[in-house]
Design a protein around this motif. Structure first.
Motif, mmCIF file in Angstrom:
data_model
loop_
_atom_site.group_PDB
_atom_site.id
_atom_site.type_symbol
_atom_site.label_atom_id
_atom_site.label_comp_id
_atom_site.label_asym_id
_atom_site.label_seq_id
_atom_site.Cartn_x
_atom_site.Cartn_y
_atom_site.Cartn_z
ATOM 1 N N MET A 28 -0.585 -1.559 6.795
ATOM 2 C CA MET A 28 0.785 -2.021 6.810
ATOM 3 C C MET A 28 1.649 -1.003 6.064
ATOM 4 O O MET A 28 1.267 -0.501 5.007
ATOM 5 N N TRP A 29 2.799 -0.709 6.608
ATOM 6 C CA TRP A 29 3.766 0.216 6.008
ATOM 7 C C TRP A 29 5.002 -0.542 5.548
ATOM 8 O O TRP A 29 5.513 -1.407 6.268
ATOM 9 N N ILE A 30 5.473 -0.214 4.365
ATOM 10 C CA ILE A 30 6.631 -0.870 3.762
ATOM 11 C C ILE A 30 7.667 0.199 3.470
ATOM 12 O O ILE A 30 7.369 1.202 2.813
ATOM 13 N N ARG A 80 7.862 3.731 12.939
ATOM 14 C CA ARG A 80 8.760 2.587 13.198
ATOM 15 C C ARG A 80 9.604 2.290 11.964
ATOM 16 O O ARG A 80 10.795 2.016 12.061
ATOM 17 N N VAL A 81 9.000 2.367 10.782
ATOM 18 C CA VAL A 81 9.740 2.125 9.543
ATOM 19 C C VAL A 81 10.807 3.197 9.360
ATOM 20 O O VAL A 81 11.970 2.891 9.084
ATOM 21 N N HIS A 136 5.853 3.383 1.800
ATOM 22 C CA HIS A 136 4.549 3.204 1.160
ATOM 23 C C HIS A 136 3.604 2.454 2.074
ATOM 24 O O HIS A 136 4.019 1.598 2.848
ATOM 25 N N ARG A 137 2.319 2.766 1.946
ATOM 26 C CA ARG A 137 1.268 1.982 2.602
ATOM 27 C C ARG A 137 0.941 0.800 1.700
ATOM 28 O O ARG A 137 1.050 0.890 0.490
ATOM 29 N N SER A 138 0.471 -0.260 2.294
ATOM 30 C CA SER A 138 0.152 -1.452 1.505
ATOM 31 C C SER A 138 -1.013 -1.209 0.554
ATOM 32 O O SER A 138 -1.130 -1.898 -0.454
ATOM 33 N N ASP A 139 -1.847 -0.235 0.815
ATOM 34 C CA ASP A 139 -2.975 0.032 -0.074
ATOM 35 C C ASP A 139 -2.709 1.164 -1.067
ATOM 36 O O ASP A 139 -3.638 1.663 -1.703
#
Length: 97
Positions: free
Chosen positions: A1-3, A65-66, A93-96
Motif C-alpha cells: 500500500m502506498w500513502i 497513482r498516488v 511512503h510505503r505502508s511497510d
C-alpha cells in the motif's frame, strides 16, 4: 500500500474575516475531494484571515497513482485565480516503511 500526502500553503485574496475565508476555501476543498477522491482538510493557519494550509491524503496500491493524484491536486490549487499558492510540501511512503 502506498500513502501520499501534500500540503498547500495558500495566500487568499481580498478576505477580511474568517467567514470570508471559509467562503473561499470550502469550494476549493470540495473540488479537491470531488476530483481526487482523497481526504482533504484545513490543517494550518486556521486563525489567520488571509492564509491557510490545506492538506490532502491519498492511499493506493501503486505509487504512480498516488503521484498522479497529488500532481492533479497541485494543478487544481495553482490554477485557482482567487488564491496564490505560496508553496507545497509532499510525501510518498510505503505502508511497510
Amino acid at each position: 500500500m502506498w500513502i501520499g500526502w501534500i500540503e498547500f500553503d495558500v495566500l487568499l485574496g481580498d478576505v477580511h474575516s474568517l467567514k470570508g475565508k471559509r467562503a473561499v476555501i470550502r469550494p476549493i476543498m470540495a473540488e479537491l475531494r470531488r476530483t481526487t477522491e482523497a481526504s482533504v482538510a484545513e490543517v494550518g493557519e486556521q486563525d489567520l484571515h488571509r492564509r491557510t494550509v490545506i492538506g490532502l491524503g491519498v492511499v493506493s496500491s501503486a505509487p504512480d497513482r498516488v503521484t498522479e493524484t497529488l500532481d492533479r491536486a497541485e494543478r487544481l490549487v495553482a490554477d485557482r485565480p482567487e488564491v496564490t499558492l505560496l508553496s507545497t510540501r509532499r510525501g510518498l511512503h510505503r505502508s511497510d516503511d
